[in-house]
Design a protein around this motif. Structure first.
Motif, PDB file in Angstrom:
ATOM      1  N   ARG A  64       0.832  -1.210   0.000  1.00 37.70           N
ATOM      2  CA  ARG A  64       0.000   0.000   0.000  1.00 37.70           C
ATOM      3  C   ARG A  64       0.865   1.258   0.000  1.00 37.70           C
ATOM      4  N   ASP A  65       2.187   1.058   0.182  1.00 38.66           N
ATOM      5  CA  ASP A  65       3.127   2.180   0.018  1.00 38.66           C
ATOM      6  C   ASP A  65       4.343   1.661  -0.743  1.00 38.66           C
ATOM      7  N   ASP A  66       4.047   1.020  -1.866  1.00 36.92           N
ATOM      8  CA  ASP A  66       5.095   0.508  -2.741  1.00 36.92           C
ATOM      9  C   ASP A  66       6.161  -0.302  -1.996  1.00 36.92           C
ATOM     10  N   GLY A  67       5.724  -1.107  -1.047  1.00 32.67           N
ATOM     11  CA  GLY A  67       6.659  -1.984  -0.339  1.00 32.67           C
ATOM     12  C   GLY A  67       7.275  -1.362   0.905  1.00 32.67           C
ATOM     13  N   TYR A  68       7.039  -0.061   1.126  1.00 27.41           N
ATOM     14  CA  TYR A  68       7.554   0.569   2.353  1.00 27.41           C
ATOM     15  C   TYR A  68       6.642   0.255   3.544  1.00 27.41           C
ATOM     16  N   ASP A  69       5.807  -0.757   3.357  1.00 33.50           N
ATOM     17  CA  ASP A  69       4.933  -1.246   4.422  1.00 33.50           C
ATOM     18  C   ASP A  69       5.181  -2.747   4.521  1.00 33.50           C
ATOM     19  N   ASN A 107      11.368   2.135  10.617  1.00 35.19           N
ATOM     20  CA  ASN A 107      10.679   3.147  11.422  1.00 35.19           C
ATOM     21  C   ASN A 107       9.268   2.679  11.754  1.00 35.19           C
ATOM     22  N   HIS A 108       8.728   1.849  10.852  1.00 32.39           N
ATOM     23  CA  HIS A 108       7.346   1.392  10.999  1.00 32.39           C
ATOM     24  C   HIS A 108       7.220   0.013  10.371  1.00 32.39           C
ATOM     25  N   THR A 109       6.091  -0.625  10.617  1.00 28.77           N
ATOM     26  CA  THR A 109       5.783  -1.865   9.901  1.00 28.77           C
ATOM     27  C   THR A 109       4.453  -1.633   9.187  1.00 28.77           C
ATOM     28  N   SER A 167       3.926   8.004  11.611  1.00 26.03           N
ATOM     29  CA  SER A 167       4.512   9.207  10.995  1.00 26.03           C
ATOM     30  C   SER A 167       4.134   9.292   9.524  1.00 26.03           C
ATOM     31  N   PHE A 168       3.798   8.125   8.933  1.00 27.45           N
ATOM     32  CA  PHE A 168       3.448   8.107   7.510  1.00 27.45           C
ATOM     33  C   PHE A 168       1.975   7.717   7.390  1.00 27.45           C
ATOM     34  N   TYR A 169       1.647   6.723   6.550  1.00 32.29           N
ATOM     35  CA  TYR A 169       0.229   6.367   6.408  1.00 32.29           C
ATOM     36  C   TYR A 169      -0.297   5.668   7.666  1.00 32.29           C
ATOM     37  N   PHE A 201      22.925  -0.656   3.753  1.00 31.44           N
ATOM     38  CA  PHE A 201      21.497  -0.338   3.735  1.00 31.44           C
ATOM     39  C   PHE A 201      21.258   1.121   3.371  1.00 31.44           C
ATOM     40  N   ARG A 202      20.175   1.326   2.647  1.00 26.20           N
ATOM     41  CA  ARG A 202      19.634   2.678   2.519  1.00 26.20           C
ATOM     42  C   ARG A 202      18.597   2.750   3.644  1.00 26.20           C
ATOM     43  N   VAL A 203      18.837   3.614   4.601  1.00 25.03           N
ATOM     44  CA  VAL A 203      17.997   3.612   5.795  1.00 25.03           C
ATOM     45  C   VAL A 203      16.864   4.618   5.609  1.00 25.03           C
ATOM     46  N   ASP A 204      15.665   4.083   5.641  1.00 22.23           N
ATOM     47  CA  ASP A 204      14.458   4.874   5.393  1.00 22.23           C
ATOM     48  C   ASP A 204      14.156   5.781   6.591  1.00 22.23           C
ATOM     49  N   ALA A 205      13.780   7.015   6.301  1.00 21.36           N
ATOM     50  CA  ALA A 205      13.148   7.896   7.294  1.00 21.36           C
ATOM     51  C   ALA A 205      13.914   7.998   8.615  1.00 21.36           C
ATOM     52  N   GLY A 243      21.753   7.126   4.593  1.00 22.09           N
ATOM     53  CA  GLY A 243      20.547   7.551   5.290  1.00 22.09           C
ATOM     54  C   GLY A 243      19.702   8.569   4.541  1.00 22.09           C
ATOM     55  N   GLU A 244      18.402   8.394   4.673  1.00 22.67           N
ATOM     56  CA  GLU A 244      17.463   9.399   4.166  1.00 22.67           C
ATOM     57  C   GLU A 244      17.194  10.391   5.301  1.00 22.67           C
ATOM     58  N   VAL A 245      17.835  11.546   5.222  1.00 21.92           N
ATOM     59  CA  VAL A 245      17.698  12.577   6.254  1.00 21.92           C
ATOM     60  C   VAL A 245      17.474  13.908   5.540  1.00 21.92           C
ATOM     61  N   ASN A 310      14.649  11.026  -7.305  1.00 18.90           N
ATOM     62  CA  ASN A 310      14.493   9.730  -6.650  1.00 18.90           C
ATOM     63  C   ASN A 310      13.066   9.250  -6.870  1.00 18.90           C
ATOM     64  N   HIS A 311      12.666   8.210  -6.134  1.00 14.77           N
ATOM     65  CA  HIS A 311      11.370   7.585  -6.386  1.00 14.77           C
ATOM     66  C   HIS A 311      10.215   8.348  -5.757  1.00 14.77           C
ATOM     67  N   ASP A 312      10.514   9.316  -4.895  1.00 20.06           N
ATOM     68  CA  ASP A 312       9.449  10.074  -4.239  1.00 20.06           C
ATOM     69  C   ASP A 312       9.142  11.341  -5.038  1.00 20.06           C
ATOM     70  N   GLU A 313       8.323  12.206  -4.437  1.00 23.54           N
ATOM     71  CA  GLU A 313       8.147  13.505  -5.086  1.00 23.54           C
ATOM     72  C   GLU A 313       9.493  14.224  -5.068  1.00 23.54           C
ATOM     73  N   GLY A 391      -0.037  10.986  -8.101  1.00 26.17           N
ATOM     74  CA  GLY A 391       0.906  11.063  -6.984  1.00 26.17           C
ATOM     75  C   GLY A 391       2.324  10.661  -7.331  1.00 26.17           C
ATOM     76  N   ARG A 392       3.006  10.157  -6.274  1.00 27.64           N
ATOM     77  CA  ARG A 392       4.432   9.849  -6.416  1.00 27.64           C
ATOM     78  C   ARG A 392       4.693   8.718  -7.391  1.00 27.64           C
ATOM     79  N   SER A 393       3.677   7.878  -7.644  1.00 25.70           N
ATOM     80  CA  SER A 393       3.886   6.696  -8.490  1.00 25.70           C
ATOM     81  C   SER A 393       4.084   7.031  -9.959  1.00 25.70           C
TER      82      SER A 393
HETATM   83  C1  NOJ Z   1      10.519   7.354   2.530  1.00 25.75           C
HETATM   84  C2  NOJ Z   1      10.355   6.606   1.260  1.00 25.75           C
HETATM   85  O1  NOJ Z   1      11.286   7.089   0.319  1.00 25.75           O
HETATM   86  C3  NOJ Z   1       8.916   6.783   0.823  1.00 25.75           C
HETATM   87  O2  NOJ Z   1       8.712   6.286  -0.460  1.00 25.75           O
HETATM   88  C4  NOJ Z   1       8.019   6.128   1.836  1.00 25.75           C
HETATM   89  O3  NOJ Z   1       6.680   6.386   1.527  1.00 25.75           O
HETATM   90  C5  NOJ Z   1       8.302   6.665   3.245  1.00 25.75           C
HETATM   91  N1  NOJ Z   1       9.693   6.766   3.545  1.00 25.75           N
HETATM   92  C6  NOJ Z   1       7.674   5.763   4.274  1.00 25.75           C
HETATM   93  O4  NOJ Z   1       8.415   4.582   4.372  1.00 25.75           O
END
Ligand code: NOJ
Length: 552
Positions: A64-69, A107-109, A167-169, A201-205, A243-245, A310-313, A391-393
């Motif tokens: 539901r968030d392109d695998g970030y879930d 950060n989340h599951t 923090s996200f969906y 690792f690319r560390v999310d969020a 890291g994504e910061v 990148n893959h986001d906005e 959206g971002r997709s």
């Molecule tokens: C950052 C990711 O780049 C993004 O695509 C995702 O929606 C959020 N973190 C939540 O994991």
């Protein structure tokens, strides 16, 4: 060998390529990309010259968030293959000298992760403390990072009558890192993938990850990051944390672990990226130069990761409102091309109206600015977005391999594809690998050349950055200097061709400027040299001194 020899710090001179297995190549014809498909394209990536693959989340997920879930930190989504297929990719990549890093999303599951399913059954469930709960809705509630989509960070769990933090969906509950059990779980997942052969690792969020839950005392949140880093390095000395910061430089410095470099190994330069777009919009490099000069000085083992997409906005959140509007007007004039009030949903070529001179100049910058370049799949062939996907997709469409309607991504019927490729001028018919592979003037071959030259110029990753003096406001001239030598690049942000009177006062009388992308060799006449630049032109040089033993 010198004890201080740091040539094994591979990430300082890497070329990182980000892809989503789901959209790269479909081997079994079900419309979804898979690991077996990716294995078949490792040679393509090796040919391109990339040295590190960053795999976006491929774990089991309701998607539901392109695998970030994620529902299982140890698994491989069955739609994409098996652990066996993953290992095949790892083996093939290693054979071609390519390292692999994977997204670490802790950060989340997903709310369907077994921990959360357990946690929400009762307030005294052993997994309850894996997440962050509040008996009442906290007063300081705010929209999540997805304004317009999620207006609150707290969601009521009907069964137990308490609110959980996201923090996200809302389907992505934040884990509770104050709980030592959760920290152990994170370490175990890191250990597992290292054992599977990944190089980091690319560390999310990251800022969300280390944040302490409300009213919880966890001491210095950075201690957690230092713990992760120590654990990682104990298990694998070569492994990195990218890291994504997305924070101001001052705070990013802390996420590196300051001058000690004891936390994240690398961080994306979001400020530099946003300043680049402002500079492009203004046809004036001043904003970019300012950002590069403001970068804090980091440890030699730390590194900035440069990116233009990148893959986001494409977020512009760190610009002022006025600056953001300038970029919006230039590159996303239509409201439908914008999102969350801060970002753009387009890829680079459509933003630059398909102007090949400008597009090439942007990628020339990506590979010559101080740091390690990160490509998002499809950038090397100038893929556009599919504006019909909301959206971002819109930028996460299948890789375009050939001119057939599905771009050679899959043998499945078009309607079964995981996402539809763009139409019109950016359709696979017009933008694809096969057509560009044999065309020496294509963007693909251009990027390939830039990568080869970048790889032969370790100064770019290692050296000391300097803005060079000259007489043209629209030009960024910079050099990267190290004990290996000196790399010099010029970029013209304006549409008019010009002559730049460049000064390299401190160079020896008998030094030359050797063109790295062409045949020219120019004497540095007392440190002065006149360089011609085309409209949106760029040049790469090496300062060559007699007897320095370099090939050029
Ligand atoms: C950052 C990711 O780049 C993004 O695509 C995702 O929606 C959020 N973190 C939540 O994991």
């Amino acid at each position: 060998m010198r004890i201080t020899d740091t040539s094994d710090l591979w990430w300082k001179t890497a070329v990182v390529y980000c892809l989503d297995v789901e959209t790269f190549l479909d081997d079994n014809g079900d419309g979804v990309g898979d690991f077996a498909g990716l294995a078949r394209r490792i040679d393509y990536l090796a040919d391109l010259g990339i040295t590190c693959l960053w795999l976006m989340p491929f774990y089991p997920s309701p998607d539901r968030d392109d695998g970030y879930d994620v529902t299982d930190f140890y698994g491989v989504d069955p739609r994409l293959g098996t652990h066996g297929d993953f290992v095949e990719v790892m083996r093939t990549a290693r054979d071609r000298g390519i390292r692999v890093i994977v997204d670490l999303v802790v950060n989340h599951t997903s709310d369907r992760h077994p921990w959360f399913l357990e946690a929400r059954t009762s307030v005294d469930n052993p997994y309850r403390d894996y997440y962050v709960w509040s008996k009442t809705k906290p007063k300081n509630d705010a929209p999540t990072v997805f304004p317009g989509e999620e207006s609150s960070m707290w969601e009521l769990d009907e069964k137990t009558g308490e609110y959980f933090l996201h923090s996200f969906y809302r389907h992505q509950p934040d884990v509770n890192i104050a709980n030592p059990k959760v920290r152990n779980e994170i370490a175990k997942a890191i250990g597992f993938w290292l054992q599977m052969g990944v190089s980091g690792f690319r560390v999310d969020a990251v800022p969300f990850l280390i944040e302490a839950p409300k009213d919880t005392e966890i001491g210095d949140p950075h201690e957690f990051l230092r713990d992760i880093r120590r654990f990682l390095q104990r298990r694998s000395s070569e492994a990195v944390l990218l890291g994504e910061v997305n924070l101001p430089y001052r705070q990013q410095f802390d996420y590196f672990g300051g001058a000690a470099g004891s936390e994240l190994t690398m961080q994306f330069d979001f400020i530099g990226m946003q300043s680049l777009y402002l500079s492009l919009a203004r046809r004036d490099p001043t904003a970019l130069i300012r950002a590069l000069r403001q970068r804090p000085e980091i440890a030699p083992e730390s590194q900035w990761a440069n990116f233009v997409r990148n893959h986001d906005e494409l977020t512009l959140d760190k610009l002022t409102e006025k600056q953001r509007n300038e970029v919006f007007e230039a590159f996303a004039p239509d409201e439908s091309q914008r999102i969350y009030g801060r970002g753009i949903t387009r890829r680079v070529p459509p933003m630059l109206e398909g102007d090949p001179r400008r597009i090439r100049m942007v990628y020339s910058l990506l590979f010559s600015l101080p740091g390690t370049p990160v490509l998002f799949y499809g950038e090397e062939i100038g893929m556009g977005e599919n504006a019909d996907i909301p959206g971002r997709s819109s930028v996460r469409t299948p890789m375009q391999w050939d001119a057939t309607p599905t771009g050679g991504f899959s043998s499945a019927r078009s309607s079964r594809l995981v996402a539809q490729p763009p139409g019109d001028g950016y359709a696979p018919e017009h933008v694809n690998v096969v057509a560009q592979r044999d065309d020496p003037d294509s963007l693909l071959q251009h990027v390939q050349r830039l990568i080869a030259r970048y790889r032969a110029s370790a100064e770019i990753g290692w050296g000391e950055f300097e803005v060079l003096e000259h007489d043209q406001k629209a030009v960024l001239a910079h050099s990267m200097r190290s004990d290996l030598g000196r790399f010099v690049a010029l970029h013209n942000f304006a549409e008019r061709p010009m002559n730049v009177q460049l000064r390299l006062d401190d160079e020896a009388e008998d030094a030359n400027l050797v063109d790295l992308l062409g045949p020219e060799r120019m004497p540095l006449d007392g440190g002065h040299v006149s360089v011609e630049l085309g409209a949106y032109g760029y040049r790469w040089f090496r300062v060559s001194r007699p007897g320095d033993g370099r090939l050029g």
